[in-house]
Design a protein around this motif. Structure first.
Motif, mmCIF file in Angstrom:
data_model
loop_
_atom_site.group_PDB
_atom_site.id
_atom_site.type_symbol
_atom_site.label_atom_id
_atom_site.label_comp_id
_atom_site.label_asym_id
_atom_site.label_seq_id
_atom_site.Cartn_x
_atom_site.Cartn_y
_atom_site.Cartn_z
ATOM 1 N N LEU A 53 0.819 -1.217 0.000
ATOM 2 C CA LEU A 53 0.000 0.000 0.000
ATOM 3 C C LEU A 53 0.855 1.270 0.000
ATOM 4 O O LEU A 53 0.344 2.353 0.307
ATOM 5 C CB LEU A 53 -0.948 0.004 1.197
ATOM 6 N N GLU A 54 2.117 1.135 -0.356
ATOM 7 C CA GLU A 54 2.979 2.311 -0.384
ATOM 8 C C GLU A 54 2.356 3.367 -1.318
ATOM 9 O O GLU A 54 1.983 3.062 -2.448
ATOM 10 C CB GLU A 54 4.357 1.914 -0.921
ATOM 11 N N SER A 68 -7.232 -10.879 0.532
ATOM 12 C CA SER A 68 -7.366 -11.177 -0.899
ATOM 13 C C SER A 68 -7.675 -9.910 -1.699
ATOM 14 O O SER A 68 -7.493 -9.875 -2.905
ATOM 15 C CB SER A 68 -8.434 -12.246 -1.135
ATOM 16 N N ARG A 69 -8.131 -8.851 -0.998
ATOM 17 C CA ARG A 69 -8.451 -7.598 -1.717
ATOM 18 C C ARG A 69 -7.200 -6.917 -2.258
ATOM 19 O O ARG A 69 -7.283 -6.079 -3.150
ATOM 20 C CB ARG A 69 -9.212 -6.648 -0.791
ATOM 21 N N TYR A 70 -6.024 -7.242 -1.710
ATOM 22 C CA TYR A 70 -4.797 -6.597 -2.206
ATOM 23 C C TYR A 70 -4.301 -7.400 -3.397
ATOM 24 O O TYR A 70 -3.535 -8.347 -3.265
ATOM 25 C CB TYR A 70 -3.749 -6.498 -1.093
ATOM 26 N N ASN A 117 0.302 -0.751 -4.729
ATOM 27 C CA ASN A 117 1.333 -1.107 -5.689
ATOM 28 C C ASN A 117 0.938 -2.189 -6.675
ATOM 29 O O ASN A 117 0.285 -3.157 -6.327
ATOM 30 C CB ASN A 117 2.588 -1.583 -4.940
ATOM 31 N N GLN A 118 1.397 -1.992 -7.888
ATOM 32 C CA GLN A 118 1.107 -2.967 -8.938
ATOM 33 C C GLN A 118 2.408 -3.337 -9.643
ATOM 34 O O GLN A 118 3.219 -2.468 -9.924
ATOM 35 C CB GLN A 118 0.150 -2.334 -9.938
ATOM 36 N N ASN A 133 5.619 -9.363 -4.266
ATOM 37 C CA ASN A 133 6.490 -8.227 -3.992
ATOM 38 C C ASN A 133 6.026 -7.378 -2.828
ATOM 39 O O ASN A 133 6.827 -6.813 -2.101
ATOM 40 C CB ASN A 133 6.525 -7.309 -5.228
ATOM 41 N N GLY A 134 4.704 -7.237 -2.720
ATOM 42 C CA GLY A 134 4.160 -6.269 -1.768
ATOM 43 C C GLY A 134 4.097 -6.766 -0.340
ATOM 44 O O GLY A 134 4.308 -5.998 0.601
ATOM 45 N N PHE A 135 3.794 -8.044 -0.130
ATOM 46 C CA PHE A 135 3.643 -8.573 1.234
ATOM 47 C C PHE A 135 4.983 -9.000 1.815
ATOM 48 O O PHE A 135 5.824 -9.567 1.123
ATOM 49 C CB PHE A 135 2.725 -9.799 1.236
#
Ligand code: GLN
Length: 456
Positions: A69-70, A302-304, A311-312, A328-330
């Motif tokens: 969520l950066e 699961s929403r992320y 971030n994508q 990458n994000g978690f």
């Protein structure tokens, strides 16, 4: 004044993920203008508050402590934040946490490690470690945190401040990033019980955006504090206090246990009747909590997906976009929880894990009910030890989970609990604080705050 103290302490503590200096100054000046014009101001006019970064704020980033969520900026304020702002509070920034609230030290943040103000080589506790450190170091007056399994109470204990975990449903969860929805509550930190009581009155109440928020009347918790006559020699006459036997024995630091015993004697001297209560299902709560919290987290997270928020990682195939963005994000602890939760919920294992954990949850609820039929409040330490060194448990998730033994049962039962500083153990330069946990029946926050007020 607060901003300059915040800035001075920040290089050592790293409590904040975001400091909203211009927004805070503008909010403070707005209060000044109102006062000059003789306009009415709210009960928190000019009070400097901070907010855990898994609670949404419209004008500041809200990352949940996660790289996924950066840069994310919500379009709205969480209800608790909106209410504080309407009361005149100045939000000075967003505090650090273990990613999505998963952890007990704040070392699991995707961004930085927060230090304990009592000894900067130690952890502040978690997951609301940034909020607890910020209040303890007077970087703000009060702070909002969240408590799914102890994340307000344990850091309050480690940092020597007051921490309130309200009854499930007392405070709206609208705008709190969901970790385990049946356990999550927004709570608050203050350096006194009175401050904590004021904040709780403001953030509590029904909210049409959270169907699980309660319609029970919200007391004026601050006024409730003085309904006990503290001038009398025995102000607690008639109050029955149960010391949970399972929380002061084996596996608990002996100095911590004796601080709790000393607190019990103090309550007794003030007129209450203190006895030991045994809750045989107490130790079952921990494994049940970790099954249920991970199961709910695996669904909530699961929403992320790299599309809706934050971030994508670009990819040709949609499924690769999901995979890469999440990989990458978690961080590692979040991945561990998603794996455990998905496993516990999968066909063939559901009955053995999730269903069994729900059965234990019912047992825990029943044993609290029995103990609270006999007692007005139950007491225990907030954690089995005082703050420990950074790095001590980072490679041993099970040891970290075990440290939550004192707090998770309360969330399984949805009950309110208040932590107040009650002593010190050896360590650091000036000793390390110990927190007393007081647990009451649903919606007995006023009683807990009244009794907690005695310790200051
Ligand atoms: N330490 C517990 C966990 O990791 C509690 C966290 C919390 O209350 N958010 O799940």
């Amino acid at each position: 004044d607060y901003l300059s103290r915040l800035r001075r302490a920040e290089p050592q503590l790293r409590s904040f993920l975001h400091v909203a200096e211009p927004e805070a100054m503008a909010a403070a000046e707005e209060v000044d203008r109102k006062v000059e014009r003789g306009e009415e101001v709210g009960p928190l006019a000019g009070v400097v508050v901070s907010v855990k970064d898994n609670i949404c704020t419209a004008d500041m980033p809200s990352t949940g402590g996660s790289r996924i969520l950066e840069g994310y900026r919500p379009a709205f304020d969480a209800t608790a934040v909106r209410k504080m702002r309407e009361a005149g509070a100045v939000v000075v920034g967003k505090t650090n946490l273990d990613e999505f609230g998963m952890g007990s030290t704040t070392e699991g943040s995707g961004f930085q490690v927060t230090a304990n103000p009592w000894d900067v080589s130690r952890v502040p506790g978690g997951s609301s470690g940034g909020s607890a450190a910020a209040v303890s170091a007077r970087q703000c007056v009060v702070s909002l945190g969240s408590d799914t399994g102890g994340s307000v109470r344990q850091p309050a204990s480690f940092c020597g401040v007051v921490g309130m975990k309200p009854t499930y449903g007392r405070v709206s969860r609208y705008g709190l990033m969901a970790y385990a929805s049946s356990l999550d509550v927004i709570g608050c930190f203050g350096s006194s019980v009175a401050d904590t009581a004021i904040i709780l009155s403001i953030i509590s109440g029904h909210d049409r955006f959270d169907a699980t928020s309660s319609k029970n009347v919200v007391p004026n918790y601050e006024e409730e504090l003085v309904s006990l006559n503290y001038m009398e020699p025995k102000p607690l006459k008639g109050i029955r206090v149960g010391v949970i036997k399972e929380t002061i024995g084996e596996g608990v630091n002996t100095e911590v246990a004796s601080s709790i015993q000393a607190a019990a004697s103090h309550l007794e001297q003030l007129g209450s009747v203190v006895s030991e209560v045994s809750m045989p299902s107490f130790s079952l709560g921990l494994p049940a909590y970790y099954i249920l919290a991970a199961s709910e987290a695996s669904s909530n997270l699961s929403r992320y997906d790299g599309l809706r928020y934050g971030n994508q990682v670009a990819a040709d195939e949609l499924s690769d976009l999901y995979k890469e963005s999440r990989a990458n994000g978690f961080g590692p602890e979040v991945k561990r929880r998603i794996l455990m939760g998905t496993y516990a919920l999968s066909a063939g294992y559901y009955d053995a894990y999730y269903k069994r954990a729900q059965q234990v949850r019912t047992l825990v609820q029943k044993s609290f009910k029995d103990a609270l039929d006999e007692n007005d409040i139950l007491i225990s330490p907030a954690a089995p030890s005082a703050a420990y060194k950074m790095g001590e448990k980072t490679n041993d998730p099970l040891a970290m989970y075990a440290g939550d033994i004192m707090t998770v049962n309360v969330n399984l039962a949805g009950l309110p609990a208040l932590v107040v500083p009650c002593g010190f153990v050896e360590g650091g330069n000036a000793g390390l604080p110990v927190g007393l946990q007081m647990i009451g029946s649903a919606f007995s926050e006023a009683k807990l705050l009244r009794i907690g007020h005695i310790f200051e």
